[in-house]
Design an enzyme around this catalytic site. Structure first.
Site, PDB file in Angstrom:
ATOM      1  N   LYS A   8       1.002  -1.301  -0.163  1.00  0.00           N
ATOM      2  CA  LYS A   8       0.035  -0.002   0.131  1.00  0.00           C
ATOM      3  C   LYS A   8       0.849   1.382   0.037  1.00  0.00           C
ATOM      4  O   LYS A   8       0.394   2.330  -0.916  1.00  0.00           O
ATOM      5  CB  LYS A   8      -1.112  -0.108   1.146  1.00  0.00           C
ATOM      6  CG  LYS A   8      -1.476   1.130   1.639  1.00  0.00           C
ATOM      7  CD  LYS A   8      -2.612   0.642   2.546  1.00  0.00           C
ATOM      8  CE  LYS A   8      -2.035   0.541   4.025  1.00  0.00           C
ATOM      9  NZ  LYS A   8      -1.368   1.552   4.873  1.00  0.00           N
ATOM     10  N   ARG A  83      -9.036   4.650   9.584  1.00  0.00           N
ATOM     11  CA  ARG A  83      -8.853   3.272  10.008  1.00  0.00           C
ATOM     12  C   ARG A  83     -10.087   2.917  10.729  1.00  0.00           C
ATOM     13  O   ARG A  83     -10.310   1.717  11.124  1.00  0.00           O
ATOM     14  CB  ARG A  83      -7.795   3.279  10.808  1.00  0.00           C
ATOM     15  CG  ARG A  83      -6.302   2.957  10.016  1.00  0.00           C
ATOM     16  CD  ARG A  83      -5.281   2.285  11.037  1.00  0.00           C
ATOM     17  NE  ARG A  83      -4.195   2.118   9.920  1.00  0.00           N
ATOM     18  CZ  ARG A  83      -2.835   2.204  10.453  1.00  0.00           C
ATOM     19  NH1 ARG A  83      -2.519   2.481  11.241  1.00  0.00           N
ATOM     20  NH2 ARG A  83      -2.107   1.985   9.078  1.00  0.00           N
ATOM     21  N   ARG A 122      11.113  -8.095   3.974  1.00  0.00           N
ATOM     22  CA  ARG A 122      10.866  -6.846   3.830  1.00  0.00           C
ATOM     23  C   ARG A 122      11.743  -6.144   4.506  1.00  0.00           C
ATOM     24  O   ARG A 122      12.550  -6.401   5.691  1.00  0.00           O
ATOM     25  CB  ARG A 122       9.485  -6.782   4.479  1.00  0.00           C
ATOM     26  CG  ARG A 122       8.789  -5.541   3.996  1.00  0.00           C
ATOM     27  CD  ARG A 122       7.338  -5.667   4.222  1.00  0.00           C
ATOM     28  NE  ARG A 122       6.874  -5.116   5.119  1.00  0.00           N
ATOM     29  CZ  ARG A 122       6.089  -3.825   5.451  1.00  0.00           C
ATOM     30  NH1 ARG A 122       5.405  -3.802   4.154  1.00  0.00           N
ATOM     31  NH2 ARG A 122       5.720  -3.158   6.483  1.00  0.00           N
ATOM     32  N   ARG A 155      13.220  -5.856  11.109  1.00  0.00           N
ATOM     33  CA  ARG A 155      12.967  -5.843  12.760  1.00  0.00           C
ATOM     34  C   ARG A 155      12.987  -7.579  13.308  1.00  0.00           C
ATOM     35  O   ARG A 155      12.716  -8.211  12.769  1.00  0.00           O
ATOM     36  CB  ARG A 155      11.332  -5.438  12.931  1.00  0.00           C
ATOM     37  CG  ARG A 155      11.395  -4.039  13.027  1.00  0.00           C
ATOM     38  CD  ARG A 155       9.983  -3.549  13.072  1.00  0.00           C
ATOM     39  NE  ARG A 155       9.380  -4.081  14.288  1.00  0.00           N
ATOM     40  CZ  ARG A 155       8.097  -4.072  14.581  1.00  0.00           C
ATOM     41  NH1 ARG A 155       7.228  -3.201  13.917  1.00  0.00           N
ATOM     42  NH2 ARG A 155       7.536  -4.600  15.787  1.00  0.00           N
TER      43      ARG A 155
END
Ligand SMILES: [Zn+2]
Length: 217
Positions: A8, A83, A122, A155
């Site tokens: 997105k 949201r 990612r 992460r």
């Protein structure tokens, strides 16, 4: 709209590049306002510091301020907002105040297995949060952001379980909103399991069609 790993953010940036419509990511907005220590930024910081969600009214005020700036007169791509239904209703008021409207709500759809596979590869840039991927979008120089040259990181707590949890939370939270926009005929589902370019083309076509429909109304 689109869950974590849907691409997105990348798509919103591409739309800004190609259509010249400013991309507004709520996360960036928080960071910017906190860095500048604006009144809203200081307010948001109080919640973020103790690990709480920033309340709707603070988020809404930030978006209202941002979209009223002169670079948004031809429109904006909102990424990560609204949201909740409360935020969606507020957005309609903001748009009406600016004598504009929401053209379309594209939703990038992807099955859970593919989202997980994507999240696993990612990488994010430290400076601006640009996203790269081992398979789908490699940087020119390994470990370095193409755009700002900052370091890319993954992460360490990003296990499959935490990712599954994040996706479930996202789906739970956004299901009512998706239904809300669907019932109003504003939602357009975009097949997310395609190349970045194909998803981009589908988005451009969706926006063009929505704008034509609105102009002819
Ligand atoms: Zn970057």
């Amino acid at each position: 709209m689109g869950g974590p790993g849907s691409g997105k953010g990348t798509q919103a940036r591409l739309l800004e590049e190609v259509l010249g419509i400013i991309q507004i990511a709520s996360g960036d907005l928080f960071r910017e306002q906190m860095k500048d220590q604006t009144e809203l930024g200081q307010l948001a910081e109080k919640f973020i510091d103790v690990g709480d969600l920033v309340p709707d009214d603070v988020t809404i005020s930030m978006i209202a301020e941002r979209v009223s700036r002169s670079d948004c007169t031809i429109g904006a791509v909102l990424d990560g907002f609204p949201r909740t239904i409360a935020q969606a209703l507020a957005l309609e008021t903001i748009a009406a105040d600016l004598k504009t409207r929401i053209s379309v709500v594209p939703c990038i759809d992807l099955p859970l297995e593919i989202l997980l596979r994507r999240l696993a590869g990612r990488w994010t840039c430290r400076q601006n949060g640009h996203v790269y991927h081992d398979v789908y979008k490699q940087p020119i120089d390994a470990g370095i952001c193409d755009i700002d040259g900052s370091e890319l990181y993954q992460r360490e707590d990003d296990t499959e379980e935490t990712q599954k949890h994040r996706i479930r939370v996202y789906r739970q939270r956004t299901t009512p909103l998706i239904k809300y926009y669907d019932e109003r005929g504003m939602l357009v589902r975009i097949e997310g399991d395609q190349s970045i370019e194909q998803v981009h083309q589908a988005l451009v076509a969706t926006i063009a069609e929505a704008e034509t429909l609105l102009v002819n109304k």
